[in-house]
Design a protein around this motif. Sequence first.
Motif, short mmCIF file in Angstrom:
data_model
loop_
_atom_site.label_atom_id
_atom_site.label_comp_id
_atom_site.label_asym_id
_atom_site.label_seq_id
_atom_site.Cartn_x
_atom_site.Cartn_y
_atom_site.Cartn_z
N LYS A 282 0.84 -1.20 0.00
CA LYS A 282 0.00 0.00 0.00
C LYS A 282 0.88 1.25 0.00
O LYS A 282 1.75 1.42 0.85
N THR A 283 0.66 2.13 -0.98
CA THR A 283 1.45 3.36 -1.13
C THR A 283 0.51 4.50 -1.46
O THR A 283 -0.70 4.32 -1.63
N LYS A 284 1.08 5.67 -1.58
CA LYS A 284 0.29 6.85 -1.96
C LYS A 284 -0.33 6.67 -3.33
O LYS A 284 -1.45 7.13 -3.60
N ALA A 285 0.38 5.99 -4.23
CA ALA A 285 -0.12 5.78 -5.59
C ALA A 285 -1.08 4.61 -5.68
O ALA A 285 -2.02 4.63 -6.50
N CYS A 286 -0.86 3.59 -4.88
CA CYS A 286 -1.65 2.36 -4.96
C CYS A 286 -2.31 2.04 -3.63
O CYS A 286 -1.62 1.65 -2.66
N ASN A 287 -3.62 2.17 -3.58
CA ASN A 287 -4.39 1.91 -2.36
C ASN A 287 -5.86 1.80 -2.73
O ASN A 287 -6.22 1.97 -3.91
N THR B 45 -7.23 4.97 -4.62
CA THR B 45 -6.88 5.20 -6.03
C THR B 45 -7.33 4.05 -6.92
O THR B 45 -7.54 4.25 -8.12
#
Length: 247
Positions: free
Chosen positions: A110-115, A118
């Motif tokens: 889980k990251t700022k781009a992928c969650n 998004t």
Amino acid sequence: MRTRTFALTAAATSAACGAALLGPAALPATADVVVPETPPDTRVGPAPGGLADAPVTAEELLAEVRSCRQVSRGKYRTDANRSKATVPVCSTTDAVFWKADMDIDCDGRKTKACNTGTDPYFQPQTAFQTSRGKPLDSAALPYVVVPAPGRIWDYRKSGLTGGSVVAVIHKDQVRYAVIGDTGPAGIIGEGSYALAEELSIDPHPTTGGAASGVTYIAFKDSRISPLESRAGAERRGEALAKAFVGR
């Protein structure tokens, strides 16, 4: 060669005639004769920075996959909402390849781009893990998604596994990735957020991707370790690509 001039006088006429009979070979050792330089040796190997050292181009790779020896039992759809299957998996001695679209896989860490915010289909795991047993980071690692083994094709029977190196081509760009995840058994054409970015494709998991024009060349028996090493994939990928195009 520079020519010498002899001044003839009445007192030296006979000596000059004698010298003329002897010819050029009889010139004194001190004669001012210019010897042509030896031509440089042109029998040398490729200069540093020549073709042998240049990165493999998209054109070179695509030339090797113009025809298809189909290894899949059928064809794949590129999206779940596509009713027609149009993409075969093809085989060469050293690789398998397919030409499809690129949907964006944002699963894993889980990251700022992928969650879940998004990507409404976000899953916190990937089929293959890092060397520490953690899910892959789609936003950081260029990876390719292959279809889960099924009746159409089983990637494992083609010498592929998690960490196998894949050359991915879009337009005139070539990037090297690894197999990092699996998807639905009937769909093909998917890459990670980071891979899309590398290929100048919109990486957004819901609005991004490429509708067509992406070629995936997966090299057989090419697994790297650790799987998450971008540098390792690039080094191995470039070496495999050079062998693939016959350099």
